[in-house]
Design a protein around this motif. Sequence first.
Motif, PDB file in Angstrom:
ATOM      1  N   TYR A 107       0.812  -1.216   0.000  1.00  0.00           N
ATOM      2  CA  TYR A 107       0.000   0.000   0.000  1.00  0.00           C
ATOM      3  C   TYR A 107       0.842   1.262   0.000  1.00  0.00           C
ATOM      4  N   LYS A 108       2.154   1.148   0.286  1.00  0.00           N
ATOM      5  CA  LYS A 108       3.030   2.310   0.335  1.00  0.00           C
ATOM      6  C   LYS A 108       3.014   3.097  -0.982  1.00  0.00           C
ATOM      7  N   ASN A 202       6.671   9.006   6.925  1.00  0.00           N
ATOM      8  CA  ASN A 202       5.282   9.319   7.253  1.00  0.00           C
ATOM      9  C   ASN A 202       5.169  10.481   8.222  1.00  0.00           C
ATOM     10  N   THR A 235      -1.099  -1.189  11.816  1.00  0.00           N
ATOM     11  CA  THR A 235      -0.635   0.160  12.154  1.00  0.00           C
ATOM     12  C   THR A 235       0.742   0.180  12.785  1.00  0.00           C
ATOM     13  N   GLY A 239       0.214   6.167   9.264  1.00  0.00           N
ATOM     14  CA  GLY A 239      -0.062   6.960   8.063  1.00  0.00           C
ATOM     15  C   GLY A 239      -1.228   6.389   7.255  1.00  0.00           C
ATOM     16  N   GLY A 240      -1.337   5.087   7.235  1.00  0.00           N
ATOM     17  CA  GLY A 240      -2.436   4.449   6.506  1.00  0.00           C
ATOM     18  C   GLY A 240      -3.761   4.720   7.190  1.00  0.00           C
ATOM     19  N   SER A 298       6.701  -5.303   8.925  1.00  0.00           N
ATOM     20  CA  SER A 298       6.354  -3.992   8.362  1.00  0.00           C
ATOM     21  C   SER A 298       5.738  -3.076   9.403  1.00  0.00           C
ATOM     22  N   ILE A 299       5.367  -3.642  10.549  1.00  0.00           N
ATOM     23  CA  ILE A 299       4.724  -2.805  11.561  1.00  0.00           C
ATOM     24  C   ILE A 299       5.454  -2.964  12.884  1.00  0.00           C
ATOM     25  N   GLU A 345       1.633 -10.706   3.222  1.00  0.00           N
ATOM     26  CA  GLU A 345       2.693 -10.770   4.226  1.00  0.00           C
ATOM     27  C   GLU A 345       2.031 -10.679   5.598  1.00  0.00           C
ATOM     28  N   GLY A 376       0.164  -5.690   2.204  1.00  0.00           N
ATOM     29  CA  GLY A 376       1.395  -6.094   1.502  1.00  0.00           C
ATOM     30  C   GLY A 376       1.341  -7.534   1.023  1.00  0.00           C
TER      31      GLY A 376
HETATM   32  C1  LIG Z   1       4.038   0.288   6.239  1.00  0.00           C
HETATM   33  C2  LIG Z   1       3.128  -0.860   6.351  1.00  0.00           C
HETATM   34  C3  LIG Z   1       2.111  -0.897   7.311  1.00  0.00           C
HETATM   35  C4  LIG Z   1       1.914   0.180   8.361  1.00  0.00           C
HETATM   36  O1  LIG Z   1       1.637   1.406   7.852  1.00  0.00           O
HETATM   37  P1  LIG Z   1       1.715   2.741   8.720  1.00  0.00           P
HETATM   38  O2  LIG Z   1       1.159   3.743   7.825  1.00  0.00           O
HETATM   39  O3  LIG Z   1       3.168   2.962   9.060  1.00  0.00           O
HETATM   40  O4  LIG Z   1       0.913   2.532   9.961  1.00  0.00           O
HETATM   41  C5  LIG Z   1       1.265  -1.978   7.313  1.00  0.00           C
HETATM   42  N1  LIG Z   1       1.425  -2.995   6.446  1.00  0.00           N
HETATM   43  C6  LIG Z   1       2.394  -3.013   5.527  1.00  0.00           C
HETATM   44  C7  LIG Z   1       2.530  -4.183   4.621  1.00  0.00           C
HETATM   45  C8  LIG Z   1       3.269  -1.941   5.437  1.00  0.00           C
HETATM   46  O5  LIG Z   1       4.245  -1.958   4.511  1.00  0.00           O
END
Ligand SMILES: *Cc1c(COP(=O)(O)O)cnc(C)c1O
Length: 414
Positions: A107-108, A202, A235, A239-240, A298-299, A345, A376
């Motif tokens: 989602y980045k 973020n 989370t 940012g998401g 990732s979190i 993931e 992801g």
């Molecule tokens: C970065 C990421 C998150 C968390 O996102 P934030 O915006 O930092 O809370 C969650 N899942 C995946 C796969 C990510 O790459």
Amino acid sequence: MRHLQCDDCGRQYSETEALSTCGECGGLLEAQYDFEAVAQDHRRGLFPRRGKSLWRWASLLPVREDRNIVSLGEGDTPLIGSPKLANVLGVGSLYFKNDSLCPTGSYKDRGYSVAVSKAKELGIRRAITYTSGNAGASFAAYSARAEMDALILVKAWSSPGKIAMIRIFGHPVVKLEFTSYEEVTRLLEFAAQELKMYQFVNFLNPYRHEGNKTYAYEFWHELDGRIPDWVIHPTSTGGGLWGTWKGFNELKELGLTDSLPRMVAAQPDAVAPIVRAFEKRLPYALPFGDPKGSVAQSIGSNAPIGQAKRVLKALYNSHGCAVSVPDKEILEGVKLLASEGIFAEPAGGLTIAALRRLVEQGVVKSHETAICVVTGSGLKQPEIVEMMLGKNIETIPAEPSAFTRIVHRAWGLH
Ligand SMILES: *Cc1c(COP(=O)(O)O)cnc(C)c1O
Ligand SMILES: [Zn+2]
């Protein structure tokens, strides 16, 4: 977009300035829009106007000139209904937002497409980011396309697959060793203040969550104007989650809906500073947990930027909640998603595991609608498959007798 405004002191800044945080007080900056103009676009049918990426919502994004848009087809990912798992878990309706289908597999790309485009418009030629893996791949890809010089700091224990993906785009990549995210934040502050570097972390970059807010528009659009009862996002910095909440509030401001969803921050037990703050009803999060402690790499932020004040505000204002689950349940979540054909993931598998908890606790009710965001792709961290299923797969010679033996064993045929 009208201007940037400081969360803390309210000072306004021109959107033509390349800023990170407030020059007066160090607070986080937020993009503000002229909703009257956006509503006019909407009445003239320009909204949504472009197909097949989040740029269809351009009138609600901070980039002025279309020629500055740096796009690889991000966003506009499928919202997949799952009557089967809604039934298993005991909720009214369940949807998966499959952002593993974004260009670099996470989602980045929503945030980086928008933030890199805005940087291009501001004339930024070089910049840095810190990443647990996915942000770096996204930043590397979009800055390659924008012909921007990028420097990427990736946490040293990131999955080899993620690091490989970051490297292929040709920018310098450095592994970063640390024990708390506070060290990372201090390093980034040094880079910004002393070295005057532009950055894409973020919230320190005011524009990444502007891309993330398109989640909300897509949910609204795909559900024909209905708003889900719950949105669950894995989370770390938030940012998401914050972006999604902002997006829903903008839809309300535009008169396109009167209701808002309840937001859920999902974290691993091992790194759950936001859950801890929420349970104590605090407006800010104190450092808590071990960044290396969970399979959901990732979190892993134990000390979210800005003390997670924005995220906690979204949770309280939306009457949502924060919930954490152990790694064992995260991996079960990955398997549940796989039962619907989705390879995530661990961070992606966390949201369905969190929903299961919330249903068991009676927080999410059996008639309600929930969206679990799958952030992801499983290809980002394929090691977890061996972790779950073991290393050994039987090898056979390419000949009929061995093959029939296998078929009989697998399916019991004669
Ligand atoms: C970065 C990421 C998150 C968390 O996102 P934030 O915006 O930092 O809370 C969650 N899942 C995946 C796969 C990510 O790459
Ligand atoms: Zn300020």
